[in-house]
Enzyme design. Structure first.
Site, PDB file in Angstrom:
ATOM      1  N   ARG A 128       0.839  -1.194   0.000  1.00 21.94           N
ATOM      2  CA  ARG A 128       0.000   0.000   0.000  1.00 21.94           C
ATOM      3  C   ARG A 128       0.875   1.245   0.000  1.00 21.94           C
ATOM      4  O   ARG A 128       1.053   1.904   1.012  1.00 21.94           O
ATOM      5  CB  ARG A 128      -0.949  -0.035   1.189  1.00 21.94           C
ATOM      6  CG  ARG A 128      -2.099  -1.000   0.967  1.00 21.94           C
ATOM      7  CD  ARG A 128      -3.161  -0.916   2.023  1.00 21.94           C
ATOM      8  NE  ARG A 128      -4.387  -1.567   1.578  1.00 21.94           N
ATOM      9  CZ  ARG A 128      -5.438  -1.759   2.345  1.00 21.94           C
ATOM     10  NH1 ARG A 128      -5.444  -1.338   3.600  1.00 21.94           N
ATOM     11  NH2 ARG A 128      -6.512  -2.366   1.870  1.00 21.94           N
ATOM     12  N   TYR A 236      -2.597  -2.140   7.674  1.00 26.73           N
ATOM     13  CA  TYR A 236      -3.544  -3.131   8.181  1.00 26.73           C
ATOM     14  C   TYR A 236      -3.506  -3.155   9.711  1.00 26.73           C
ATOM     15  O   TYR A 236      -2.565  -2.686  10.338  1.00 26.73           O
ATOM     16  CB  TYR A 236      -3.190  -4.533   7.648  1.00 26.73           C
ATOM     17  CG  TYR A 236      -3.266  -4.642   6.154  1.00 26.73           C
ATOM     18  CD1 TYR A 236      -4.480  -4.817   5.508  1.00 26.73           C
ATOM     19  CD2 TYR A 236      -2.106  -4.571   5.369  1.00 26.73           C
ATOM     20  CE1 TYR A 236      -4.554  -4.924   4.130  1.00 26.73           C
ATOM     21  CE2 TYR A 236      -2.169  -4.664   3.991  1.00 26.73           C
ATOM     22  CZ  TYR A 236      -3.392  -4.847   3.378  1.00 26.73           C
ATOM     23  OH  TYR A 236      -3.458  -4.937   2.016  1.00 26.73           O
TER      24      TYR A 236
END
Length: 382
Positions: A128, A236
């Site tokens: 990401r 996350y």
């Protein structure tokens, strides 16, 4: 060079890895594209649309894959020992496979890829980072899952979502709680708000507060020093301590008693989904309440979820559908296909019309599982 797009043969999968739009882009690069007959039917894409885009339609998987240099799929191929024809046996050595390969759930698959000489790239491992946003299949598919989760709840819920004022009286708005404020959770919040519900949300990451509140939701969170390290470098959630889990369970239990709908979206990569709603909490909810568990395939956030089913327990409906993005197959395929195209394009040299992969590139290194007959991803090397 030839790219092959097979029919997805795993249960509950209705998506396809390429659309006519992305096929046109591949062909413009000088790449031959072959699509297995019927590959796009479940996504409302007829074979004729692929042909109009320049693709060749092939009748059998064996003929499709025998000379393919690159295979684009949504889910991993069927392997030896699994139900159905062994798709991997049809790949030629050296094939580049790009798909959502779910290696944590299927660690033996990596050995089979390596032994078959397949270069396997798992798109859910794309980091990401800003440069990779257009390749992020988890975000594109989770966004749709969060939206669909609310619609599934509304379909079962036997009351109205928004406040309604009539001559016969006023109907109070539904109360929705979203557990997990990642991509799916935030979309669930936005969708429930658009439908007129009163929405609250919880997450272990303190950074989620601003996002939840910006969408009009109320943020509910256990206050603890532990939340400072609750997020991984990839964005996350980390697994929390037993003490935090206990306090979180108490908070969720108290809040759930007042809710009509709960949307569960909490996942931890590589681990079983965390339990957020236990049996006792379900029994505390009002009859007619609904729980949608988007983590059903990874063990579920609710202890009473039955994967693939809708069950009613003590008047509470619990929805545990498999593969929720696939229930919006047309849009899910369109977004996924663009993610795949964006990942593939930097791997290809338009001048030589050959693959020119920089294996040291941050994105490629993070997502490559096997290459040259070896398991190369550090998370899976023994």
């Amino acid at each position: 060079m030839k790219i092959a797009i097979p029919v997805e043969r795993r249960a509950h999968e209705r998506r396809v890895a390429a659309t006519p739009d992305t096929v046109k882009k591949f062909i413009a690069m000088g790449i031959e594209v072959a699509v297995e007959r019927g590959a796009g039917e479940a996504s409302r894409i007829p074979d004729a649309a692929y042909q109009a885009a320049g693709a060749t339609i092939v009748d059998s998987p064996a003929a499709l894959l025998a000379d393919a240099d690159v295979v684009l799929k949504v889910q991993r191929p069927i392997l030896a020992g699994e139900e159905g024809e062994n798709e991997l046996s049809l790949f030629k050595p050296g094939t580049l496979l790009i798909a959502i390969l779910s290696p944590y759930a299927n660690p033996d698959a990596l050995r089979q890829y390596a032994e078959a000489g397949i270069t396997a790239i798992s798109l859910e491992f794309v980091p990401r980072i800003t440069r990779a946003q257009s390749m992020d299949v988890l975000s594109s598919q989770s966004n749709l899952a969060g939206y669909r989760a609310v619609l599934e709840a509304v379909n079962v819920f036997d009351r109205a979502m928004p406040m309604m004022m009539t001559a016969a009286g006023t109907i109070a708005p539904a109360r929705v709680m979203v557990l997990g404020a990642g991509v799916a959770g935030l979309q669930a919040i936005a969708t429930a708000k658009r439908l007129g519900a009163i929405v609250s949300a919880t997450d272990v990451r303190a950074a989620s507060r601003e996002q939840v509140e910006s969408l009009g939701g109320k943020f509910v969170m256990v206050e603890s020093d532990e939340v400072a390290n609750a997020e991984t470098a990839g964005g996350y959630a980390r697994e929390m301590s037993d003490d935090y889990k206990r306090r979180q369970a108490e908070l969720v239990a108290e809040t759930l008693k007042k809710q009509d709908i709960a949307i569960c979206t909490a996942l931890i990569p590589g681990r079983k989904a965390p339990t957020l709603i236990n049996d006792e909490m379900v029994y505390s909810m009002r009859p007619g309440s609904v729980i949608v568990d988007l983590a059903a395939e990874q063990g579920g956030n609710c202890t009473l979820t039955r994967p693939g089913e809708v069950v009613e327990i003590n008047g509470v409906s619990i929805i545990g559908y498999y593969n929720v993005p696939s229930r919006l197959s047309a849009d899910a395929s369109a977004l996924y296909a663009k993610n795949v195209l964006n990942y593939f394009t930097p791997l290809f040299n338009a001048e030589t019309r050959q693959l020119a992969v920089n294996w040291q590139d941050e994105i490629v290194a993070a997502s490559t599982l096997t290459r040259d007959g070896q398991i190369v991803h550090p998370n899976f090397q023994s």
